[in-house]
Design a protein around this motif. Structure first.
Motif, PDB file in Angstrom:
ATOM      1  N   ASN A 269      49.439 -32.116 -25.553  1.00 35.56           N
ATOM      2  CA  ASN A 269      49.054 -31.715 -26.834  1.00 35.56           C
ATOM      3  C   ASN A 269      48.662 -30.227 -26.749  1.00 35.56           C
ATOM      4  N   LEU A 270      47.623 -30.288 -25.760  1.00 40.20           N
ATOM      5  CA  LEU A 270      47.095 -29.018 -25.705  1.00 40.20           C
ATOM      6  C   LEU A 270      47.738 -27.881 -25.389  1.00 40.20           C
ATOM      7  N   LEU A 271      48.601 -28.155 -24.272  1.00 35.96           N
ATOM      8  CA  LEU A 271      49.600 -27.096 -24.137  1.00 35.96           C
ATOM      9  C   LEU A 271      50.469 -26.650 -25.066  1.00 35.96           C
ATOM     10  N   ARG A 272      50.967 -27.281 -26.065  1.00 40.53           N
ATOM     11  CA  ARG A 272      51.818 -27.174 -27.232  1.00 40.53           C
ATOM     12  C   ARG A 272      51.268 -26.544 -28.299  1.00 40.53           C
ATOM     13  N   MET A 273      49.962 -26.957 -28.385  1.00 40.64           N
ATOM     14  CA  MET A 273      49.148 -26.271 -29.374  1.00 40.64           C
ATOM     15  C   MET A 273      48.872 -24.796 -28.984  1.00 40.64           C
ATOM     16  N   ALA A 274      48.653 -24.662 -27.659  1.00 44.08           N
ATOM     17  CA  ALA A 274      48.248 -23.255 -27.096  1.00 44.08           C
ATOM     18  C   ALA A 274      49.405 -22.410 -27.446  1.00 44.08           C
ATOM     19  N   VAL A 275      50.523 -22.922 -27.271  1.00 41.17           N
ATOM     20  CA  VAL A 275      51.771 -22.055 -27.741  1.00 41.17           C
ATOM     21  C   VAL A 275      51.922 -21.708 -29.081  1.00 41.17           C
ATOM     22  N   GLN A 276      51.527 -22.570 -29.998  1.00 40.34           N
ATOM     23  CA  GLN A 276      51.509 -22.708 -31.473  1.00 40.34           C
ATOM     24  C   GLN A 276      50.344 -21.446 -31.943  1.00 40.34           C
ATOM     25  N   TYR A 277      49.312 -21.552 -31.120  1.00 43.80           N
ATOM     26  CA  TYR A 277      48.035 -20.631 -31.706  1.00 43.80           C
ATOM     27  C   TYR A 277      48.319 -19.315 -30.960  1.00 43.80           C
ATOM     28  N   ASP A 278      49.185 -19.231 -29.994  1.00 45.54           N
ATOM     29  CA  ASP A 278      49.299 -18.099 -29.161  1.00 45.54           C
ATOM     30  C   ASP A 278      48.207 -17.731 -28.273  1.00 45.54           C
ATOM     31  N   ALA A 279      47.693 -18.829 -27.778  1.00 42.08           N
ATOM     32  CA  ALA A 279      46.528 -18.912 -26.674  1.00 42.08           C
ATOM     33  C   ALA A 279      46.984 -19.542 -25.345  1.00 42.08           C
ATOM     34  N   LEU A 280      48.224 -19.497 -25.106  1.00 42.26           N
ATOM     35  CA  LEU A 280      48.770 -20.040 -23.743  1.00 42.26           C
ATOM     36  C   LEU A 280      48.342 -19.206 -22.902  1.00 42.26           C
ATOM     37  N   PRO A 281      48.395 -17.973 -22.625  1.00 44.24           N
ATOM     38  CA  PRO A 281      48.062 -17.190 -21.615  1.00 44.24           C
ATOM     39  C   PRO A 281      46.642 -17.376 -21.240  1.00 44.24           C
ATOM     40  N   GLN A 282      45.551 -17.452 -22.056  1.00 44.09           N
ATOM     41  CA  GLN A 282      44.381 -17.715 -21.882  1.00 44.09           C
ATOM     42  C   GLN A 282      44.034 -18.910 -21.476  1.00 44.09           C
ATOM     43  N   LEU A 283      44.778 -19.992 -22.038  1.00 40.32           N
ATOM     44  CA  LEU A 283      44.543 -21.371 -21.532  1.00 40.32           C
ATOM     45  C   LEU A 283      45.038 -21.330 -19.827  1.00 40.32           C
ATOM     46  N   LEU A 284      46.014 -20.919 -19.574  1.00 39.86           N
ATOM     47  CA  LEU A 284      46.580 -20.810 -18.391  1.00 39.86           C
ATOM     48  C   LEU A 284      45.651 -20.139 -17.160  1.00 39.86           C
ATOM     49  N   ALA A 285      44.917 -19.014 -17.927  1.00 40.30           N
ATOM     50  CA  ALA A 285      44.046 -18.078 -17.087  1.00 40.30           C
ATOM     51  C   ALA A 285      42.786 -19.164 -16.881  1.00 40.30           C
ATOM     52  N   ASN A 286      42.489 -19.724 -17.692  1.00 40.99           N
ATOM     53  CA  ASN A 286      41.347 -20.539 -17.554  1.00 40.99           C
ATOM     54  C   ASN A 286      41.364 -21.626 -16.461  1.00 40.99           C
ATOM     55  N   LEU A 287      42.822 -22.242 -16.369  1.00 38.61           N
ATOM     56  CA  LEU A 287      43.231 -23.258 -15.658  1.00 38.61           C
ATOM     57  C   LEU A 287      43.411 -22.537 -14.010  1.00 38.61           C
ATOM     58  N   GLN A 288      43.784 -21.121 -14.051  1.00 37.18           N
ATOM     59  CA  GLN A 288      43.857 -20.709 -12.674  1.00 37.18           C
ATOM     60  C   GLN A 288      42.493 -20.269 -12.055  1.00 37.18           C
ATOM     61  N   ASP A 289      41.284 -20.120 -13.161  1.00 36.38           N
ATOM     62  CA  ASP A 289      40.200 -20.028 -12.763  1.00 36.38           C
ATOM     63  C   ASP A 289      39.440 -21.323 -12.067  1.00 36.38           C
ATOM     64  N   SER A 290      39.875 -22.377 -12.693  1.00 38.77           N
ATOM     65  CA  SER A 290      39.684 -23.754 -12.141  1.00 38.77           C
ATOM     66  C   SER A 290      40.090 -24.090 -10.813  1.00 38.77           C
ATOM     67  N   CYS A 291      41.379 -23.687 -10.781  1.00 35.47           N
ATOM     68  CA  CYS A 291      42.099 -23.924  -9.231  1.00 35.47           C
ATOM     69  C   CYS A 291      41.436 -23.034  -8.424  1.00 35.47           C
ATOM     70  N   ALA A 292      40.997 -21.701  -8.586  1.00 38.12           N
ATOM     71  CA  ALA A 292      40.192 -20.955  -7.667  1.00 38.12           C
ATOM     72  C   ALA A 292      38.724 -21.457  -7.206  1.00 38.12           C
ATOM     73  N   ASP A 293      38.160 -22.386  -8.282  1.00 33.22           N
ATOM     74  CA  ASP A 293      37.030 -22.879  -7.971  1.00 33.22           C
ATOM     75  C   ASP A 293      37.346 -23.909  -7.133  1.00 33.22           C
ATOM     76  N   TRP A 294      38.222 -24.901  -7.195  1.00 35.32           N
ATOM     77  CA  TRP A 294      38.575 -25.879  -6.373  1.00 35.32           C
ATOM     78  C   TRP A 294      38.990 -25.270  -5.031  1.00 35.32           C
ATOM     79  N   VAL A 295      39.612 -24.244  -4.858  1.00 37.21           N
ATOM     80  CA  VAL A 295      39.957 -23.539  -3.405  1.00 37.21           C
ATOM     81  C   VAL A 295      38.554 -23.292  -2.878  1.00 37.21           C
ATOM     82  N   GLN A 296      37.856 -22.678  -3.433  1.00 34.78           N
ATOM     83  CA  GLN A 296      36.431 -22.354  -2.833  1.00 34.78           C
ATOM     84  C   GLN A 296      35.550 -23.260  -2.427  1.00 34.78           C
ATOM     85  N   ASN A 297      35.832 -24.376  -3.276  1.00 27.74           N
ATOM     86  CA  ASN A 297      34.941 -25.415  -2.797  1.00 27.74           C
ATOM     87  C   ASN A 297      35.516 -26.292  -1.682  1.00 27.74           C
ATOM     88  N   TYR A 298      36.730 -26.253  -1.529  1.00 27.59           N
ATOM     89  CA  TYR A 298      37.419 -26.708  -0.181  1.00 27.59           C
ATOM     90  C   TYR A 298      37.292 -25.952   0.862  1.00 27.59           C
TER      91      TYR A 298
END
Length: 335
Positions: A269-298
């Motif tokens: 639902n969050l991904l679909r709503m992000a498209v509807q509200y033109d917020a998908l790039p920002q949401l994906l960028a946030n998830l990328q930052d989260s992945c980067a944090d995980w990589v750094q922790n590892y």
């Protein structure tokens, strides 16, 4: 030079002899096992208060009902601390891998009545490790060299084949949740576990691939948000953990409705709503930052505990691949 008394040989740099060191390690594993299984209780509270790191973050004043509710919320709705969940490609708890763990307990000499569906719970595996280390302590106290070696070998085997393959990722996931007590408990447990593995040189055996195979899901033209959401929510495939609270926080951050239901439904639902509200790039960028944090922790774990590299590196590689997947998705949304 006087001869050593049974169990009196002292670990270099430590004020404890080997038997005392093993006893302390076993006690810690047993206490942490109980905390992960039940949360703080009136029985465990006095022991928690003996550990400064945990005392600093324990709920105060203590309320048994509130502690039980906090434990339930974390481990029933957000983090699922089971080997079968973290290493599986289906996101399910139980099954063959759980049965294997239960059978292994008996092979290791750990005779305990564990529900087969709970055998691979983090708390149960720590309880087994507590038992193995306690047996080592008894061998040190008896100055029985063959038994010392045997119990250490059993610990090494259990660490290599099970705990080291999934528990670091699970404990890192717990640290990403808004629960200060269990976040600190996860950190203390992780330090104890990886120090133990270093002491046993638990990486000496060849480590065969233990994460399920993945595929480039974006290469399939039929891939949609449903498949992407499922991939992101499976730790063994994505290398990260997104809890229900993590998804809810993302929705609040971008002021996006995510609805109710399972984590997969909420993220979809969050991904679909992000498209509807033109917020998908920002949401994906946030998830990328989260992945980067995980990589750094590892990376930090591998730097601090080099012996664990064969067990941590596969998780880091999965998190890096997920980051690249999100970058590809972002690029596609800009065209």
């Amino acid at each position: 030079m006087p001869s050593s008394k049974p169990g009196s040989r002292t670990q270099s740099g430590s004020g404890l002899n080997q038997a005392q060191r093993a006893r302390a390690r076993s006690f810690s594993y047993r206490l942490f096992s109980q905390l992960f299984l039940e949360g703080i209780t009136a029985v465990s509270l006095p022991y928690v208060q003996q550990i400064p790191e945990l005392t600093a973050v324990r709920p105060h004043p203590f309320n048994a009902d509130a502690a039980a509710a906090s434990h339930h919320k974390l481990f029933q709705f957000n983090i699922f601390p089971f080997e079968s969940y973290f290493l599986g490609a289906d996101g399910l708890v139980g099954g063959e891998s759980t049965a294997v763990v239960n059978q292994l307990y008996f092979q290791l000499g750990y005779q305990t009545a564990v529900d087969n569906n709970q055998a691979d719970h983090l708390g149960q595996e720590l309880a087994c490790l507590a038992f193995l280390v306690a047996q080592e302590a008894e061998a040190w106290e008896s100055d029985h060299e063959p038994a010392i070696s045997d119990w250490q070998t059993r610990q090494q085997f259990f660490l290599q084949r099970h705990l080291l393959r999934w528990v670091p990722a699970c404990l890192l996931a717990i640290q990403c949740q808004a629960n200060s007590f269990f976040a600190e408990l996860a950190q203390v447990t992780l330090t104890l576990l990886l120090t133990h593995a270093d002491d046993l040189d638990a990486s000496t055996a060849t480590v065969h691939p233990f994460l399920p195979p993945t595929q480039d899901i974006l290469a399939n033209e039929k891939t949609g948000f449903k498949e992407i959401a499922r991939h992101l929510l499976l730790p063994a495939l994505s290398g990260i953990t997104l809890s229900r609270d993590n998804i809810g926080e993302l929705g609040r951050h971008f002021d996006l409705p995510r609805g109710f239901g399972s984590r997969e439904t909420m993220l979809l639902n969050l991904l679909r709503m992000a498209v509807q509200y033109d917020a998908l790039p920002q949401l994906l960028a946030n998830l990328q930052d989260s992945c980067a944090d995980w990589v750094q922790n590892y990376q930090q774990l591998q730097a601090a505990y080099p012996q664990t590299i064969p067990f941590i590196a596969p998780w880091q590689q999965r998190a890096e691949a997920t980051g690249r997947l999100l970058v590809q998705m972002t690029a596609s949304t800009n065209h």
